[in-house]
Design an enzyme around this catalytic site. Structure first.
Site, mmCIF file in Angstrom:
data_model
loop_
_atom_site.group_PDB
_atom_site.id
_atom_site.type_symbol
_atom_site.label_atom_id
_atom_site.label_comp_id
_atom_site.label_asym_id
_atom_site.label_seq_id
_atom_site.Cartn_x
_atom_site.Cartn_y
_atom_site.Cartn_z
ATOM 1 C CG HIS A 1 -2.047 -1.037 1.097
ATOM 2 N ND1 HIS A 1 -2.879 -1.369 2.137
ATOM 3 C CD2 HIS A 1 -2.430 -1.818 0.055
ATOM 4 C CE1 HIS A 1 -3.731 -2.321 1.734
ATOM 5 N NE2 HIS A 1 -3.474 -2.613 0.485
ATOM 6 C CD GLU B 1 -11.432 -6.805 18.221
ATOM 7 O OE1 GLU B 1 -11.721 -6.558 17.024
ATOM 8 O OE2 GLU B 1 -11.616 -6.024 19.156
#
Ligand code: APR
Length: 233
Positions: A106, A200
């Site tokens: 990116h 998570e």
């Protein structure tokens, strides 16, 4: 030689003080993607976009690598395998930790790009819409980061690495942005054992053979030690 491919995302730099994108209070809760991370947003209001990236560049310049970045540099230095780091992060914390040749799919905050002629150079800490390209003099200087709607860098090379990987690990990424979100599937199809290390569950956790939950700086050093000692991935 065996190949280990690591994909990192914003979660690995969170404990270095750099905000993630999609956690509560993350960058995309405070800024509209359309305004600051698209070519259209830049065309509409380049000053706003420069202001956003200037702040992030200053913050990144002050950040220090954490135990997870250091552990990956150790893996690269000590593994009897080729270790390829692919990062979605635009900070320079893998390099600051001593990693070599991280692939910045990116782009990088520390680089500038001329939208007119494609020239790239080391970005000043603060960029402005008044800057001119050092090669063609156009007023078209932008951060060398990949925005939504643009193609990530070096994809062919990355897909080649995934096709040859025996271990693939994704660290600190939500799995919500493609094509990186598809890397575990690519690697698994090619026979790699895939491990996710994340605080998570991500959007693509089911694509991994093994999932380690926790903060990157707590989990990655132990995982690296296990790989180095041959006790599995
Ligand atoms: N250790 C491990 N994981 C963490 C930690 C931590 N200390 N802190 C947060 N995480 C996890 C979060 O649970 C979340 O799943 O890191 C993930 C970060 O997700 P995102 O904010 O979506 O970041 P990322 O996946 O890197 O985003 C991908 O989106 O907007 C773009 O271009 C930007 O490269 C970025 C891309």
């Amino acid at each position: 030689m065996e190949k280990i491919v690591i994909l990192t995302g914003a979660g690995i730099s969170a404990e270095s003080g750099l905000g993630t994108f999609r956690d509560a209070g993350g960058l995309w809760a405070e800024h509209r993607i359309e305004d600051v991370a698209t070519p259209d947003g830049f065309a509409r209001n380049p000053a706003l976009v420069h202001c956003f990236y200037n702040a992030r560049r200053v913050q990144a310049a002050q950040a220090r690598p954490n135990a997870a970045h250091m552990a990956l540099a150790r893996l690269q230095a000590e593994a009897r395998a080729e270790v390829v780091i692919v990062t979605q992060n635009v900070d320079g914390l893998h390099e600051a930790a001593g990693s070599r040749d991280a692939i910045h799919m990116h782009g990088e905050l520390s680089r500038a790009l001329c939208a007119a002629c494609g020239h790239r150079w080391q970005a000043a800490l603060s960029m402005s819409e008044r800057d001119t390209c050092p090669r063609c003099s156009a007023h078209a200087c932008r951060p060398d980061v990949v925005w939504f709607g643009e193609l990530p860098y070096r994809m062919e090379e990355i897909l080649d690495h995934l096709a040859g990987a025996s271990i693939f690990a994704a660290i600190g990424t939500s799995g919500q942005v493609w094509p990186a979100a598809g890397f575990a599937q690519e690697a698994a199809c090619a026979g790699a054992r895939c491990v996710e290390i994340n605080l998570e569950p991500s959007a693509v956790s089911d694509d991994f053979h093994k999932v380690l939950r926790g903060r990157a700086s707590d989990v990655v050093p132990g995982w690296v030690a296990g790989v180095l000692s041959g006790n599995g991935s």
